[in-house]
Structures are given as C-alpha cells and as structure tokens.
Design a protein around this motif. Sequence first.
Motif, PDB file in Angstrom:
ATOM      1  N   PRO A  23       0.909  -1.117  -0.246  1.00  0.00           N
ATOM      2  CA  PRO A  23      -0.001  -0.084   0.020  1.00  0.00           C
ATOM      3  C   PRO A  23       0.740   1.386   0.026  1.00  0.00           C
ATOM      4  N   LEU A  24       2.061   1.237   0.543  1.00  0.00           N
ATOM      5  CA  LEU A  24       2.735   2.579   0.751  1.00  0.00           C
ATOM      6  C   LEU A  24       3.082   2.796  -0.828  1.00  0.00           C
ATOM      7  N   PHE A  25       3.815   2.148  -1.382  1.00  0.00           N
ATOM      8  CA  PHE A  25       4.536   2.293  -2.648  1.00  0.00           C
ATOM      9  C   PHE A  25       3.257   2.501  -3.722  1.00  0.00           C
ATOM     10  N   ASN A  26       2.136   1.633  -3.446  1.00  0.00           N
ATOM     11  CA  ASN A  26       0.996   2.165  -4.452  1.00  0.00           C
ATOM     12  C   ASN A  26       0.502   3.416  -4.226  1.00  0.00           C
ATOM     13  N   ALA A  27       0.383   3.872  -3.029  1.00  0.00           N
ATOM     14  CA  ALA A  27       0.069   5.318  -3.005  1.00  0.00           C
ATOM     15  C   ALA A  27       1.206   6.224  -3.509  1.00  0.00           C
ATOM     16  N   ILE A  28       2.192   5.946  -3.368  1.00  0.00           N
ATOM     17  CA  ILE A  28       3.620   6.909  -3.839  1.00  0.00           C
ATOM     18  C   ILE A  28       3.413   7.004  -5.333  1.00  0.00           C
ATOM     19  N   ASN A  29       2.945   5.572  -5.939  1.00  0.00           N
ATOM     20  CA  ASN A  29       2.899   5.773  -7.198  1.00  0.00           C
ATOM     21  C   ASN A  29       1.794   6.482  -7.747  1.00  0.00           C
ATOM     22  N   VAL A  30       0.564   6.485  -7.219  1.00  0.00           N
ATOM     23  CA  VAL A  30      -0.604   7.191  -7.706  1.00  0.00           C
ATOM     24  C   VAL A  30      -0.475   8.489  -7.378  1.00  0.00           C
ATOM     25  N   MET A  31       0.202   8.972  -6.173  1.00  0.00           N
ATOM     26  CA  MET A  31       0.210  10.494  -5.656  1.00  0.00           C
ATOM     27  C   MET A  31       1.459  11.105  -6.598  1.00  0.00           C
ATOM     28  N   ASP A  32       2.610  10.405  -6.652  1.00  0.00           N
ATOM     29  CA  ASP A  32       3.746  11.066  -7.185  1.00  0.00           C
ATOM     30  C   ASP A  32       4.394  10.224  -8.164  1.00  0.00           C
TER      31      ASP A  32
END
Length: 110
Positions: A23-32
Amino acid sequence: LLSPTARAHLQYSNYAPLLCKHPLFNAINVMDKPAMKAICATAVECVELLPNELLFVEGECTDAWYVVAHGRLQYFQLMDTDANSEDLFSEGSDASSCSVAQLPPVHVGE
C-alpha cells in the motif's frame, strides 16, 4: 548501453508492479509517479539467493527492506526452546529483519 532516461524507465517498468503490491508504494505511485520512478531507479537492488542461502541472521539488523520477486523465502524464528516458529513468504511478500517480528529472525532462500 542505455541512456539514463531509458534505464530509469526500464527499472520503473520492472520494479513498480511488484512494489505497488504494498500500500505505501502504491500510494506513492498514484500520488507522485516521478518519486516512484526515482525509487525504482535509485533505491531498488536485486538480491538472488541459492536454495538454503541466508539473507540475514539472528541479531543482525539490516538496512534494507526485502520483497520476494520470485520463489519463496522461509522465515525461521529461533526460540529459547527446541521448537522453531516459521513463516513462508512468497512472491510479492515483504520482509526485513527489523519489521517482521520482535524477535531476531533467520531468513533462508529456497
């Protein structure tokens, strides 16, 4: 040889799908997405293990976070008794000696 831009794109294409299962890296990928591309280009390193080869051992705190890309990683937790507890990490699982459990682990590649 690849240009730095082409190399970064290739690393992003290879590593992002696996890292984005977390989830952390997925959020980073989506947001930035540029930040995720930078992570893939500068902070990811492949480690290959032979069967039964140790990744890290009891009492050792690594400076890395590991993701199982292929195969399995077996986690043994040494206890004061003769019994061992063990967990199995498969593709997409993550592990590090400091975050998996409170007791020091031993990881063995399979």
